[in-house]
Design an enzyme around this catalytic site. Structure first.
Site, PDB file in Angstrom:
ATOM      1  N   ASN A   7      28.545  57.988 -36.763  1.00 54.24           N
ATOM      2  CA  ASN A   7      29.896  57.431 -36.685  1.00 54.24           C
ATOM      3  C   ASN A   7      30.622  57.887 -37.944  1.00 54.24           C
ATOM      4  O   ASN A   7      30.438  57.325 -39.023  1.00 54.24           O
ATOM      5  CB  ASN A   7      29.806  55.899 -36.616  1.00 54.24           C
ATOM      6  CG  ASN A   7      31.163  55.252 -36.457  1.00 54.24           C
ATOM      7  OD1 ASN A   7      32.192  55.941 -36.443  1.00 54.24           O
ATOM      8  ND2 ASN A   7      31.179  53.935 -36.348  1.00 54.24           N
ATOM      9  N   ARG A  90      30.037  58.785 -32.117  1.00 55.19           N
ATOM     10  CA  ARG A  90      31.074  57.862 -31.706  1.00 55.19           C
ATOM     11  C   ARG A  90      32.420  58.554 -31.935  1.00 55.19           C
ATOM     12  O   ARG A  90      32.695  59.017 -33.039  1.00 55.19           O
ATOM     13  CB  ARG A  90      30.993  56.595 -32.547  1.00 55.19           C
ATOM     14  CG  ARG A  90      32.055  55.612 -32.173  1.00 55.19           C
ATOM     15  CD  ARG A  90      31.968  54.358 -32.996  1.00 55.19           C
ATOM     16  NE  ARG A  90      32.942  53.409 -32.491  1.00 55.19           N
ATOM     17  CZ  ARG A  90      33.084  52.195 -32.979  1.00 55.19           C
ATOM     18  NH1 ARG A  90      32.316  51.778 -33.951  1.00 55.19           N
ATOM     19  NH2 ARG A  90      33.989  51.385 -32.477  1.00 55.19           N
ATOM     20  N   HIS A 179      36.806  49.663 -28.582  1.00 55.30           N
ATOM     21  CA  HIS A 179      35.525  48.940 -28.555  1.00 55.30           C
ATOM     22  C   HIS A 179      34.857  49.112 -27.183  1.00 55.30           C
ATOM     23  O   HIS A 179      34.038  48.287 -26.781  1.00 55.30           O
ATOM     24  CB  HIS A 179      35.689  47.425 -28.795  1.00 55.30           C
ATOM     25  CG  HIS A 179      36.230  47.049 -30.134  1.00 55.30           C
ATOM     26  ND1 HIS A 179      37.180  46.061 -30.283  1.00 55.30           N
ATOM     27  CD2 HIS A 179      35.946  47.509 -31.371  1.00 55.30           C
ATOM     28  CE1 HIS A 179      37.465  45.927 -31.574  1.00 55.30           C
ATOM     29  NE2 HIS A 179      36.735  46.798 -32.257  1.00 55.30           N
ATOM     30  N   ARG A 239      44.940  43.090 -38.967  1.00 61.49           N
ATOM     31  CA  ARG A 239      45.928  43.597 -38.002  1.00 61.49           C
ATOM     32  C   ARG A 239      46.692  42.446 -37.362  1.00 61.49           C
ATOM     33  O   ARG A 239      46.107  41.397 -37.050  1.00 61.49           O
ATOM     34  CB  ARG A 239      45.256  44.398 -36.893  1.00 61.49           C
ATOM     35  CG  ARG A 239      44.627  45.680 -37.352  1.00 61.49           C
ATOM     36  CD  ARG A 239      44.194  46.523 -36.157  1.00 61.49           C
ATOM     37  NE  ARG A 239      43.274  47.571 -36.583  1.00 61.49           N
ATOM     38  CZ  ARG A 239      42.032  47.690 -36.131  1.00 61.49           C
ATOM     39  NH1 ARG A 239      41.547  46.855 -35.231  1.00 61.49           N
ATOM     40  NH2 ARG A 239      41.272  48.668 -36.573  1.00 61.49           N
ATOM     41  N   GLU A 383      26.187  49.050 -30.145  1.00 67.35           N
ATOM     42  CA  GLU A 383      26.897  50.283 -29.796  1.00 67.35           C
ATOM     43  C   GLU A 383      26.030  51.522 -30.049  1.00 67.35           C
ATOM     44  O   GLU A 383      26.076  52.476 -29.268  1.00 67.35           O
ATOM     45  CB  GLU A 383      28.198  50.376 -30.596  1.00 67.35           C
ATOM     46  CG  GLU A 383      29.196  49.311 -30.137  1.00 67.35           C
ATOM     47  CD  GLU A 383      30.354  49.112 -31.100  1.00 67.35           C
ATOM     48  OE1 GLU A 383      31.397  49.726 -30.887  1.00 67.35           O
ATOM     49  OE2 GLU A 383      30.202  48.334 -32.057  1.00 67.35           O
TER      50      GLU A 383
END
Ligand code: AMP
Length: 396
Positions: A7, A90, A179, A239, A383
């Site tokens: 990643n 990823r 996601h 956020r 993941e």
């Protein structure tokens, strides 16, 4: 089979070496400050951690260092790189080109490049990770797993924005969602655990530093809370989540702020960090502050729970009811108090939490009572495993 999962961020690179069949993790680690100076923390399973400042001028140097530690005679977990069968990456944005994972070739890389305007921060870094692996491990099969792919089954009424059509047809502006690998992993796992019939309508709540929800019907995503970018949906660590665009216009005009600076504020200085008047973006800190009577921290927690609850209500309507609600990711897996506060008020949907079970943390468990109409689960996400499994499947 052994798969190296990568990643890559702009100055960091996370990795994990695992066996997708046995699910055994051989080692994981993080390279940071790539291009600045460099630091690696390498954690081989059952061996001492290697934690050191090591100069990494670019991503290729980082990958070479990962190869060095994986094969090291003390910290290593394999004899040489030939033991690694494939690499899974990823990738943030696959645009509307990728509905599933794919083997990386020139066309795939070009498509990832074409998606840079949609994922300007992440896609270039993901590409750097891919190209660094190509150089460091020539000929090793590589697979791209997209954060957006799982959401590509959404119908147009969910993914289209109500703005002039040319922005969709010419500029590809639409809801994509993120996601996706996590939403796919836990919704698939929920179906495995419950059977397809009892997990036909599933709402996944991926709640961490970044948070998103998805509405999943018979294993396929119908709607999700993030949009063109990960800024949309519920408020997050830093956020803002969903916001009236006029708020941005007002701020830009009054404070003579550029669109990019305004977006940086909405992405990095907003969310629960802002609502708590700067206490923290971390929910553990917010819990501690609220406990001591900090009202702003309490407001941040209340607002977060309220917005997640609203999305659950919306997705129950979108799915025509709900069979299972699944909590996952750092906050969803670990915070019983947040899960309780989200579910407080969902009794009308048939949600009844078991207070004792809800105290459990980070394990696969049903936290609703046996007579709850909706089965509420905590399912830890993985993941890396999903990426490794996709990679193995494509490289068979
Ligand atoms: P993630 O982005 O999935 O790694 O989740 C990270 C977030 O999970 C952190 O920012 C924390 O706010 C939250 N978190 C992790 N453990 C707990 C906990 N025990 N209680 C409350 N929040 C937690």
């Amino acid at each position: 089979m052994k798969v190296l999962v990568i990643n890559a961020g702009s100055s960091s690179l996370k990795y994990q070496l695992l066996d997708p069949d046995t699910k055994e993790v051989l080692a994981k680690g993080l390279c940071e400050r790539i291009g600045i100076d460099g630091h690696i923390k390498h954690t081989p399973t059952g061996k001492d951690v290697y934690d050191a400042d090591r100069y990494m001028p670019d991503h290729e140097a980082a990958i070479k260092l990962v190869m060095e530690v994986l094969t090291h005679n003390y910290y290593g977990v394999i004899k040489d790189m030939s033991e690694i069968d494939a690499v899974g990456h990823r990738v943030l944005h696959g645009g509307d080109k990728f509905v599933e994972s794919c083997i990386i070739d020139e066309a795939c890389k070009q498509a990832i490049r074409d998606c840079i305007p949609l994922g300007p921060l992440h896609n270039p870094a993901n590409l750097m990770g891919i190209e660094a692996c190509e150089k460091a491990m020539p000929g090793k099969p590589q697979v791209a797993v997209f954060d957006t792919a799982f959401h590509m089954t959404m119908p147009p009424k969910a993914y289209r924005y109500a703005i002039p059509t040319k922005y969709y047809t010419e500029d590809h502006l639409r809801r994509y969602g993120f996601h996706g690998t996590s939403h796919r992993f836990v919704s698939k796992r929920c179906i495995e655990l419950m059977g397809a019939e009892k997990a036909s309508r599933v709402i996944v709540c991926h709640l961490g530093n970044g948070s998103s929800l998805s509405a999943v019907k018979d294993g396929k995503c119908q709607d999700t809370s993030m949009g063109l970018s990960p800024l949309a949906g519920v408020p997050m660590g830093t956020r803002a989540g969903d916001i009236d665009t006029c708020v941005a216009q007002f701020i830009m005009n009054k404070y003579n702020m550029s669109a990019d600076d305004c977006l940086t504020m909405l992405n990095k200085k907003s969310g629960v960090l802002a609502l708590s008047d700067g206490v923290s973006s971390d929910f553990r800190d917010l819990d501690a502050a609220a406990e001591k009577g900090n009202e702003a921290a309490q407001l941040a927690l209340d607002k977060f729970a309220y917005e997640v609850r609203k999305y659950i209500g919306a997705y129950a309507a979108a799915l025509g009811g709900v069979d299972c609600i699944v909590f996952t990711a750092g906050l969803g897996e670990n915070s019983g108090s947040m899960r309780a506060s989200i579910c407080d008020g969902l009794e009308y949907l048939g949600v009844k939490l078991d207070a004792e079970k809800n105290k459990l943390r980070g394990e696969e468990v049903i936290i609703s009572t046996p007579d709850s109409k909706v089965t509420v689960w905590v399912i830890p996400t993985n993941e890396e495993l999903m990426i490794a499994q996709d990679t193995a499947e494509l490289c068979k």
